[in-house]
Design an enzyme around this catalytic site. Structure first.
Site, short mmCIF file in Angstrom:
data_model
loop_
_atom_site.label_atom_id
_atom_site.label_comp_id
_atom_site.label_asym_id
_atom_site.label_seq_id
_atom_site.Cartn_x
_atom_site.Cartn_y
_atom_site.Cartn_z
N CYS A 1 0.29 -2.15 -29.65
CA CYS A 1 0.81 -2.64 -30.81
C CYS A 1 2.16 -3.75 -30.52
O CYS A 1 1.93 -4.20 -29.11
CB CYS A 1 1.95 -1.48 -30.88
SG CYS A 1 2.97 -1.70 -32.11
N CYS B 1 2.38 11.45 -47.55
CA CYS B 1 1.09 10.08 -47.13
C CYS B 1 0.11 10.36 -48.22
O CYS B 1 -1.20 9.28 -48.51
CB CYS B 1 1.33 10.11 -46.02
SG CYS B 1 2.27 9.43 -45.07
N CYS C 1 -3.53 -2.87 -39.40
CA CYS C 1 -2.45 -3.09 -38.02
C CYS C 1 -3.35 -3.85 -37.28
O CYS C 1 -4.79 -3.93 -36.85
CB CYS C 1 -2.48 -1.48 -36.80
SG CYS C 1 -2.57 -2.31 -35.39
N ASP D 1 19.39 4.63 -30.60
CA ASP D 1 18.21 4.51 -29.97
C ASP D 1 18.44 3.96 -28.00
O ASP D 1 17.97 3.31 -27.81
CB ASP D 1 17.70 2.77 -30.64
CG ASP D 1 16.32 2.67 -30.34
OD1 ASP D 1 15.47 3.72 -28.96
OD2 ASP D 1 16.08 1.43 -30.13
N CYS E 1 3.66 -0.10 -46.87
CA CYS E 1 3.62 0.89 -46.88
C CYS E 1 4.33 1.13 -48.58
O CYS E 1 4.80 0.68 -49.03
CB CYS E 1 4.57 1.33 -46.09
SG CYS E 1 5.06 4.01 -46.73
N CYS F 1 6.38 -6.21 -34.94
CA CYS F 1 5.26 -6.92 -36.11
C CYS F 1 5.38 -5.65 -37.24
O CYS F 1 5.77 -4.71 -37.45
CB CYS F 1 3.85 -5.79 -36.06
SG CYS F 1 3.23 -6.70 -37.05
N CYS G 1 2.07 -2.81 -40.72
CA CYS G 1 2.35 -1.27 -41.05
C CYS G 1 3.13 -0.31 -41.73
O CYS G 1 3.33 0.16 -42.49
CB CYS G 1 2.05 -0.71 -39.73
SG CYS G 1 3.63 0.01 -38.67
N CYS H 1 -3.74 8.22 -48.74
CA CYS H 1 -3.36 6.40 -48.35
C CYS H 1 -3.78 5.76 -47.27
O CYS H 1 -2.25 6.84 -45.55
CB CYS H 1 -1.78 6.40 -49.10
SG CYS H 1 -1.15 4.50 -48.42
N CYS I 1 -1.45 1.66 -43.98
CA CYS I 1 -0.88 1.51 -42.82
C CYS I 1 -1.59 0.87 -41.84
O CYS I 1 -1.53 0.29 -40.52
CB CYS I 1 0.54 2.25 -42.42
SG CYS I 1 0.24 3.61 -42.27
#
Length: 383
Positions: free
Chosen positions: A215, A189, A199, A135, A249, A242, A245, A192, A195
């Site tokens: 976001c 996924c 939000c 990152d 899951c 946050c 989301c 589904c 998520c």
């Protein structure tokens, strides 16, 4: 070198020894579609104030764009699966919610130490040149992790793992070695959309597509100015990031907190901090409380801005004196957020303060904050 195991298998074993929950290998020329999606996302302006993503987009789009000599990418994941429900404080207005990933040690430091240790072992054992990333460079960790078989990018755009849910910190090692690639992850996924529905600010323009400008993680961490009025109520008591989301899951049911690196265990003062304590922090106090935490990078003023939005959403009269005191703060984003928080907690007192303060407010953005509640209340723009 253990001749009974391939070098790739030995890399996985060493990665596990160093605390990584997942390790996979991808060719350096994988995921070209990810670069195309990145360029389209940037063209739409969905990255908001993160202009640093524009300048190195070509390097981010593919591993060889950053380092032409790379042949293989070793993708790694370190679990930070929480032991408690990240949504547990949703209705506790006087307590602040900090994203799970930021409640313990700084993941940049923890993951990079392990990556460097693995990198040293790889060079000593198998040779080659390499670079490590966590990152801190234009690297698309999530598409690369999917290509290396660690999981898949879910509809919330984060990586989802069959064994660790949505709770993996990602890192990557670029190497000149030619290593056999793993099979890519497969999207599981299905139908589904948990998520997407979770939000609070409708940040998903579509499945697999996030508008960062909406976001809460972006707004509370990356965004430097006043938080747009339309999102303030949705922020609730979230003051840094946050988890909503991620937390909903269904694949999280397979994640085990026992697999999480102990360095990410929540610090008591960050697991459920009182807004009343945070609102009193000056710069020195902020640096003391958040020493060793990734939170420190946003600085005191942005943190107090976030806490004031949470205070405004708290319905707590206990916080009112602290909010009023921050109307005199030197930082404009703090004063502006205090105005909004006061309007939510005590509209009558807000009218009194507006009459006294707006005429002498020199900053146009702060002065404009006195208009928003008035307009919302149908008073027009007479303030």
């Amino acid at each position: 070198m253990n001749e009974n195991k391939s070098f790739a298998e030995q890399i996985r074993d060493k990665a596990a020894e160093l605390g990584f929950a997942a390790c996979g290998i991808a060719s350096a020329d994988v995921a070209p579609a990810a670069g195309e999606r990145l360029r389209a996302w940037l063209a739409d302006g969905a990255h908001g104030d993160m202009i640093w993503m524009e300048g190195r987009a070509d390097q981010r789009a593919s591993p060889r764009g950053l380092w032409p000599q790379v042949n293989s990418v070793i993708a790694l994941g370190m679990s930070y699966a929480p032991a408690i429900d990240p949504l547990a404080l949703a209705t506790v207005g006087e307590r602040a919610r900090i994203s799970v990933y930021a409640q313990g040690g700084d993941y940049h430091d923890v993951v990079k130490r392990a990556l460097k240790a693995l990198a040293r072992w790889i060079v000593q054992t198998g040779g080659g040149d390499l670079k490590v990333f966590v990152d801190t460079a234009p690297v698309m960790e999530k598409p690369l992790a999917e290509a290396a078989g660690l999981g898949w990018q879910g509809k919330h755009t984060n990586l989802v793992s069959r064994s660790d849910g949505s709770w993996l910190f990602l890192g990557a090692i670029y190497t000149t070695l030619n290593l056999p690639p793993d099979a890519p992850g497969r999207d599981l996924c299905g139908s589904c959309d948990a998520c997407q529905r979770a939000c609070p600010t409708d940040a998903f323009a579509a499945p697999y597509r996030l508008d960062a400008r909406r976001c809460i993680s972006y707004l509370t961490i990356e965004h430097a100015g006043p938080i747009p009025v339309e999102f303030r109520t949705g922020i609730g008591n979230r003051i840094y990031g946050c988890d909503d989301c991620l937390a909903v899951c269904p694949w999280n049911k397979f994640a085990q907190a026992a697999r999480a690196n102990l360095a990410f265990a929540p610090r008591a003062e960050l697991a459920a901090p009182a807004l009343a304590d945070l609102l009193t922090l000056d710069d020195a106090g902020f640096r003391t409380v958040f020493a060793g935490s990734p939170i420190k990078r946003i600085g005191r003023n942005r943190m107090i801005r976030n806490c004031l939005i949470a205070a405004g959403n708290s319905s707590s009269p206990v916080l009112l004196p602290l909010v009023i005191g921050l109307l005199d703060d030197e930082a404009t984003i703090v004063r502006g957020a205090a105005i909004w928080a006061l309007a939510q907690l005590d509209p009558a007192r807000w009218h009194v303060e507006r009459a006294a303060r707006q005429p002498r407010e020199a900053d146009p953005l702060v002065s404009a904050e006195w208009l928003f509640p008035a307009v919302a209340a149908g008073e027009g723009g007479d303030a």
